[in-house]
Design an enzyme around this catalytic site. Structure first.
Site, PDB file in Angstrom:
ATOM      1  N   SER A 139     -13.835 -20.707  82.475  1.00 25.96           N
ATOM      2  CA  SER A 139     -14.917 -21.149  81.588  1.00 25.96           C
ATOM      3  C   SER A 139     -14.513 -22.388  80.788  1.00 25.96           C
ATOM      4  O   SER A 139     -13.335 -22.659  80.586  1.00 25.96           O
ATOM      5  CB  SER A 139     -15.290 -20.034  80.599  1.00 25.96           C
ATOM      6  OG  SER A 139     -15.539 -18.827  81.259  1.00 25.96           O
TER       7      SER A 139
HETATM    8  N1  SAH Z   1     -12.123 -15.355  82.162  1.00 25.13           N
HETATM    9  C1  SAH Z   1     -11.880 -16.161  83.326  1.00 25.13           C
HETATM   10  C2  SAH Z   1     -13.166 -16.639  83.941  1.00 25.13           C
HETATM   11  C3  SAH Z   1     -13.296 -16.178  85.321  1.00 25.13           C
HETATM   12  S1  SAH Z   1     -14.853 -16.390  86.129  1.00 25.13           S
HETATM   13  C4  SAH Z   1     -10.897 -17.281  83.062  1.00 25.13           C
HETATM   14  O1  SAH Z   1     -10.515 -17.499  81.904  1.00 25.13           O
HETATM   15  O2  SAH Z   1     -10.463 -17.935  84.005  1.00 25.13           O
HETATM   16  C5  SAH Z   1     -15.390 -14.720  86.253  1.00 25.13           C
HETATM   17  C6  SAH Z   1     -14.529 -13.769  86.998  1.00 25.13           C
HETATM   18  O3  SAH Z   1     -15.211 -12.515  87.073  1.00 25.13           O
HETATM   19  C7  SAH Z   1     -14.236 -14.154  88.441  1.00 25.13           C
HETATM   20  O4  SAH Z   1     -12.846 -14.222  88.640  1.00 25.13           O
HETATM   21  C8  SAH Z   1     -14.859 -13.007  89.258  1.00 25.13           C
HETATM   22  O5  SAH Z   1     -14.134 -12.691  90.431  1.00 25.13           O
HETATM   23  C9  SAH Z   1     -14.841 -11.874  88.259  1.00 25.13           C
HETATM   24  N2  SAH Z   1     -15.773 -10.757  88.522  1.00 25.13           N
HETATM   25  C10 SAH Z   1     -17.035 -10.795  89.016  1.00 25.13           C
HETATM   26  N3  SAH Z   1     -17.563  -9.559  89.078  1.00 25.13           N
HETATM   27  C11 SAH Z   1     -16.604  -8.704  88.632  1.00 25.13           C
HETATM   28  C12 SAH Z   1     -16.533  -7.286  88.464  1.00 25.13           C
HETATM   29  N4  SAH Z   1     -17.561  -6.479  88.771  1.00 25.13           N
HETATM   30  N5  SAH Z   1     -15.389  -6.759  87.980  1.00 25.13           N
HETATM   31  C13 SAH Z   1     -14.328  -7.551  87.659  1.00 25.13           C
HETATM   32  N6  SAH Z   1     -14.339  -8.896  87.788  1.00 25.13           N
HETATM   33  C14 SAH Z   1     -15.461  -9.468  88.268  1.00 25.13           C
END
Ligand code: SAH
Length: 228
Positions: A65
């Site tokens: 993000s």
């Molecule tokens: N907080 C992260 C942002 C990652 S983007 C950072 O700082 O880099 C969102 C993430 O959510 C992705 O890696 C995706 O694979 C994950 N995601 C999507 N659905 C999910 C679920 N049901 N359970 C766990 N993770 C999930």
């Protein structure tokens, strides 16, 4: 030029910009964002972009993000030392590290207080490696699971936040919140309008929901997410 110093300068400059824009206000979050090295959480090819206030690709169709969004979420969560926090969507591990730094700042490490759930297997080792390398390995526990179901093993939590957007608020996340707990979650359809919600659990049966504005997150998968 020393690349390490360059990143420190760029980080300090970004934090100053976010403060002057009125985005960053909380002292603990300011100090956490001035401390956690975002360049260590992005793929090598993206390191030069680490301090641009924008989301960056981390592979597998996912993104880290934008810094301002992480600042807003950490502040709206009203993070305090000693709290137990659940993150859904580990991705790179950067947001989890900022959360861990915010709740352990000035107190030294208080042990594992941030539990971060990730559904993409390949991102687990990426995030764990990033967290270990930057000194957050003992404060953040990364778990490979469907985070739309929360994490019963460690519930209840003082704070829960999601970094991927489901179509509606997953009921287990409300259930796993302590009374007076706060949940921050983007909700909305894929490719359409999503809104960042702040839900405060006043009591086991009473909640308030505030709308924090339009956002764009990757879709949440899993049981209460989109079945992609
Ligand atoms: N907080 C992260 C942002 C990652 S983007 C950072 O700082 O880099 C969102 C993430 O959510 C992705 O890696 C995706 O694979 C994950 N995601 C999507 N659905 C999910 C679920 N049901 N359970 C766990 N993770 C999930």
């Amino acid at each position: 030029m020393n690349p390490h110093t360059d990143f420190e300068e760029m980080r300090a400059r970004l934090v100053q910009t976010l403060i002057s824009q009125g985005v960053l206000r909380d002292d603990r979050v300011i100090s956490a964002m001035a401390t956690v090295p975002r360049e260590e959480f992005v793929p090598r090819s993206q390191r030069g972009q680490a301090y641009i206030d924008a989301p960056l690709p981390i592979g597998y169709g996912q993104t880290i993000s934008a810094p301002h969004m992480i600042a807003i979420m950490c502040q709206e969560l009203d993070l305090k030392p000693g709290q137990k926090v659940l993150e859904i969507g580990t991705g790179s591990g950067y947001h989890a590290a900022v959360t861990a730094e915010t709740i352990s700042a000035g107190t030294g490490s208080l042990g594992r207080q941030v539990f971060s759930l990730e559904i993409v297997k390949e991102l687990i080792s990426f995030a764990e490696d990033n967290l270990r390398r930057t000194g957050y390995g003992d404060r953040v526990k990364v778990v490979e699971t469907d985070g739309s179901l929360g994490y019963m093993e460690e519930a209840p939590f003082d704070r829960i936040y999601a970094t991927a957007a489901p179509p509606g608020v997953p009921p287990p996340l409300i259930d796993q919140l302590k009374p007076k707990g706060i949940l921050i979650i983007p909700v909305g359809e894929v490719g359409f309008f999503q809104e960042l919600l702040k839900i405060v659990k006043k009591s086991p049966t009473e909640m308030t929901t505030a709308r924090l504005g339009g956002v764009a997150f990757v879709p949440m998968r899993g049981r209460y997410g989109f079945r992609t």
